[in-house]
Design an enzyme around this catalytic site. Sequence first.
Site, PDB file in Angstrom:
ATOM      1  CD  GLU A  43      -2.926  -1.034   0.023  1.00  0.00           C
ATOM      2  OE1 GLU A  43      -3.195   0.063  -0.461  1.00  0.00           O
ATOM      3  OE2 GLU A  43      -3.370  -2.101  -0.426  1.00  0.00           O
ATOM      4  CG  ASP A  68       2.414  -7.126  -5.840  1.00  0.00           C
ATOM      5  OD1 ASP A  68       1.832  -6.704  -4.826  1.00  0.00           O
ATOM      6  OD2 ASP A  68       1.877  -7.887  -6.673  1.00  0.00           O
TER       7      ASP A  68
HETATM    8 ZN   LIG Z   1      -2.570  -2.431  -4.588  1.00  0.00          ZN
END
Ligand SMILES: [Zn+2]
Length: 419
Positions: free
Chosen positions: A282, A363
């Site tokens: 996030e 990621d």
């Molecule tokens: Zn995301």
Amino acid sequence: MQQYNWLFWLFAALYIAYSSVEILLDWLNLRHIEGHRGRIPALFEGKISPEDYQKSIAYTRAKTHYGWVKAAFDALLIWTMILGGFFHRFDLWIGQWLPMNSLAHQVAYPFAIGAILYVVHLPFSLYHQFVLEENFGFNRSKLATFVLDQIKGILLSLLLGVPLLALLFWLVPTLGDHWWLAAWGVLMGFQLLTAALFPVVFAPIFYKFTPLPEGELKAKLSELAAKVKFKMSGIFTIDGSRRSAHSNAFFAGLGKTRRIVLFDTLLKSLSSEEIVAVIAHEMGHNKRRHILKGLVLSSATTLASLFLLSQCLKWPTFFQAFGVPEPSLQSGFVIFGLLSSVFTFPFNPIFQWISRRNEYEADRFSVEVNGDRAGMVSSLIKLSRDNLSNLTPHPWYSFYHYSHPTTNERAEAIAALSN
Ligand SMILES: [Zn+2]
């Protein structure tokens, strides 16, 4: 009849195209899932029970069938409204109760239509929560909570929506041809203000926010925030489990109100390493400027929409196509708001593609910061498992609909990262 002009036929053709694409993709997706039913995908082997795998297939099927019924109902509703001249008749009807085309009439019209749409969709909302979600063990909401949420939601939308719409309807005649520029400024300001106030004013109306207690997880998350120089006002959990067993984590707020929010359902399922991986992902959205880019993109599309709306309002063909012989500001706003997505649906996959690219990047950020590929991948696997996600979507279906790459795709991309 006047109504059947070229714009009407263009709309009808695009509506058919849009519906056909959706149904075809749903059908391909269901067939693809059936084809893979016999074997748990390799990534999930040993991580998801055979029962849960079968349940995830049944859940996707149930949601697809529910979507078909709702889409058929919506098609019937919207075409009855267009062909029956509803937008015009209803406008005249509201005008009998309030001074014709006064600000009160203009604001009352969209809210009255919103109320009708809300009431006719209420059986769908109830079925979704208390039958579909209930059958798969996701519903935790009592009927009383549901009713209270609905009342709060309606009051909130009136409280925010009435002044906003009144301001917009006042701007159009006051500023003339350039009202759309001012309206854009108003909407952007409104969007930023509500985003900033969301975690401190609006979300607490529905959820209880509790600061994350001192402990291992909080220490790890604070350390992570310091490491990537992420400014925030705290880490909170919310009682999502009072309504649903679905789990999630997100950032909310802007500037001083920015905070990490974890669903209590997530805390129960994920290890602290996995939660740290999710939160780093996030933060990656923020550090890689996805939030800012998203804001720029949405402000550009808002500006384009308002400009197009301003042109449509001056264009009799637009009103005639949707059964309105005497144009009014309020019917123009409502028709544009309800129907313009049919004209823009071919652009959706582009936005989804941008979103998926951002997900890969976030990621990568998480793995770079934590050096923990396993934690990132296992958090994704657990989230898929807990939410009964479709583990084997048809590639065309995910290309068109998915804002996130599939867990398989993400795990492959993470495995391919060089340390
Ligand atoms: Zn995301």
